[in-house]
Design a protein around this motif. Structure first.
Motif, PDB file in Angstrom:
ATOM      1  N   LEU A  68       0.821  -1.156  -0.057  1.00 23.77           N
ATOM      2  CA  LEU A  68      -0.118   0.120  -0.043  1.00 23.77           C
ATOM      3  C   LEU A  68       0.848   1.158  -0.188  1.00 23.77           C
ATOM      4  O   LEU A  68       1.717   1.486   0.884  1.00 23.77           O
ATOM      5  N   ASP A  69       0.590   1.931  -1.003  1.00 27.59           N
ATOM      6  CA  ASP A  69       1.611   3.294  -1.052  1.00 27.59           C
ATOM      7  C   ASP A  69       0.789   4.486  -0.846  1.00 27.59           C
ATOM      8  O   ASP A  69      -0.374   4.762  -1.170  1.00 27.59           O
ATOM      9  N   GLU A  70       1.315   5.455   0.157  1.00 28.84           N
ATOM     10  CA  GLU A  70       0.667   6.763   0.368  1.00 28.84           C
ATOM     11  C   GLU A  70       1.611   7.779  -0.358  1.00 28.84           C
ATOM     12  O   GLU A  70       2.796   7.920  -0.597  1.00 28.84           O
ATOM     13  N   LEU A  71       0.706   8.405  -1.233  1.00 32.98           N
ATOM     14  CA  LEU A  71       1.133   9.481  -1.920  1.00 32.98           C
ATOM     15  C   LEU A  71       0.372  10.851  -1.877  1.00 32.98           C
ATOM     16  O   LEU A  71      -0.680  10.911  -1.516  1.00 32.98           O
ATOM     17  N   LYS A  72       1.352  11.907  -2.052  1.00 32.22           N
ATOM     18  CA  LYS A  72       0.731  13.215  -2.256  1.00 32.22           C
ATOM     19  C   LYS A  72      -0.191  13.450  -3.213  1.00 32.22           C
ATOM     20  O   LYS A  72      -0.033  12.704  -4.515  1.00 32.22           O
ATOM     21  N   ARG A  73      -0.986  14.373  -3.612  1.00 29.17           N
ATOM     22  CA  ARG A  73      -1.901  14.605  -4.860  1.00 29.17           C
ATOM     23  C   ARG A  73      -1.114  14.684  -5.905  1.00 29.17           C
ATOM     24  O   ARG A  73      -1.728  14.662  -7.172  1.00 29.17           O
ATOM     25  N   ASN A  74       0.037  15.443  -5.841  1.00 32.38           N
ATOM     26  CA  ASN A  74       0.688  15.574  -6.938  1.00 32.38           C
ATOM     27  C   ASN A  74       1.488  14.320  -7.202  1.00 32.38           C
ATOM     28  O   ASN A  74       2.677  14.442  -8.203  1.00 32.38           O
ATOM     29  N   GLY A  75       1.538  13.194  -6.823  1.00 32.24           N
ATOM     30  CA  GLY A  75       2.037  11.987  -7.137  1.00 32.24           C
ATOM     31  C   GLY A  75       3.361  11.715  -6.289  1.00 32.24           C
ATOM     32  O   GLY A  75       3.984  10.605  -6.429  1.00 32.24           O
ATOM     33  N   GLU A  76       4.052  12.510  -5.286  1.00 33.24           N
ATOM     34  CA  GLU A  76       4.929  12.273  -4.613  1.00 33.24           C
ATOM     35  C   GLU A  76       4.814  11.172  -3.939  1.00 33.24           C
ATOM     36  O   GLU A  76       3.848  11.255  -2.842  1.00 33.24           O
ATOM     37  N   HIS A  77       5.783  10.412  -3.614  1.00 30.52           N
ATOM     38  CA  HIS A  77       5.630   9.346  -2.791  1.00 30.52           C
ATOM     39  C   HIS A  77       6.071   9.386  -1.442  1.00 30.52           C
ATOM     40  O   HIS A  77       6.832  10.230  -1.146  1.00 30.52           O
TER      41      HIS A  77
END
Length: 254
Positions: A107-116
């Motif tokens: 499960l990956d948490e990402l910012k809305r700009n796609g930054e991991h």
């Protein structure tokens, strides 16, 4: 149904992963789910993405030697036409219509700009100290039916579905469940389907179910409002139509 205990996950940066990845499902984290700003906590407003990670080292298939499906009986077997190397391994669906290989869930948490931000690996058989009796869960590669992500009604948990099986097991997504056995199923194994939840601290809990025998659970959402504690699930079941298989399909309350 049996509720199992919780286990803290392994947190791994996305860029250190060297295995083959397939992105499957995404949801937005709710404002109640993620309150803390400390390291390791999930944050409100970020995206949460599920993916399967195929591990060829966990699979033992030799082209021309391994008989499929596993534990098949005389006259119902066929030799594998590909080894365990990705992506050729999935050519084995030509000799085994149920072919699939269980894989880790990340499960990956990402910012809305796609930054991991961070990655959580769902506990599985490759983890240190994990035994057959440990809390764990996998998905089926290359199936895209499982691990859809849903926020609970109280917005405190994210839920998804998979299987109670080790990484690298074959044909689990078409196996029977232990209490709903279809004699016509060419896959002879039995494996529980599992509903998992993860909270804002990255802690997992698992619930076993006999639903969706012969096929897969697709998604689950937890109703945890006003004292409720039930999952609403949906999925498919069966390779044929005995009564138990029909009952095990569709929408369920777990």
């Amino acid at each position: 149904m049996t509720r199992l205990g919780s286990r803290l996950p392994t947190v791994r940066p996305l860029l250190t992963t060297t295995l083959t990845l397939v992105f499957l499902s995404c949801t937005a984290l709710g404002s109640t789910l993620a309150r803390a700003e400390g390291g390791g906590h999930l944050r409100a407003g970020h995206l949460f993405l599920s993916r399967a990670v195929y591990d060829g080292n966990a699979v033992s298939i030799t082209a021309g030697v391994t008989q499929l499906p596993p534990n098949c009986t005389a006259g119902k077997c066929a030799p594998a036409n590909a080894g365990s190397t990705y992506p050729r391994v999935f050519n084995n669906d030509k000799v085994d219509a149920s072919f699939g290989v269980t894989a880790k869930i990340v499960l990956d948490e990402l910012k809305r700009n796609g930054e991991h931000v961070q990655s959580l690996e769902v506990p599985n058989s490759t983890g240190r100290g994990v035994t057959a009796n440990s809390d764990q869960m996998v998905t089926s590669f290359p199936s895209k039916s499982e691990i859809a992500l849903n926020l609970s009604l109280d917005r405190r948990f994210v839920s998804f579905m998979g299987y109670l099986a080790p990484v690298g097991a074959i044909d689990v997504s078409n196996s029977n469940t232990p209490a709903v056995f279809d004699q016509t199923n060419p896959v002879t194994a039995s494996d529980f389907r599992v509903v998992a939840t993860v909270d804002e601290n990255g802690s997992f809990r698992f619930t076993k179910t006999n639903a969706y025998s012969g096929n897969n659970g697709r998604a689950a959402i937890l109703n945890d409002k006003q004292g409720a504690n039930v999952f609403y699930t949906v999925g498919n079941a069966g390779n044929s139509q005995p009564n138990g298989i029909i009952i095990a399909a569709g929408a369920k309350v777990v």
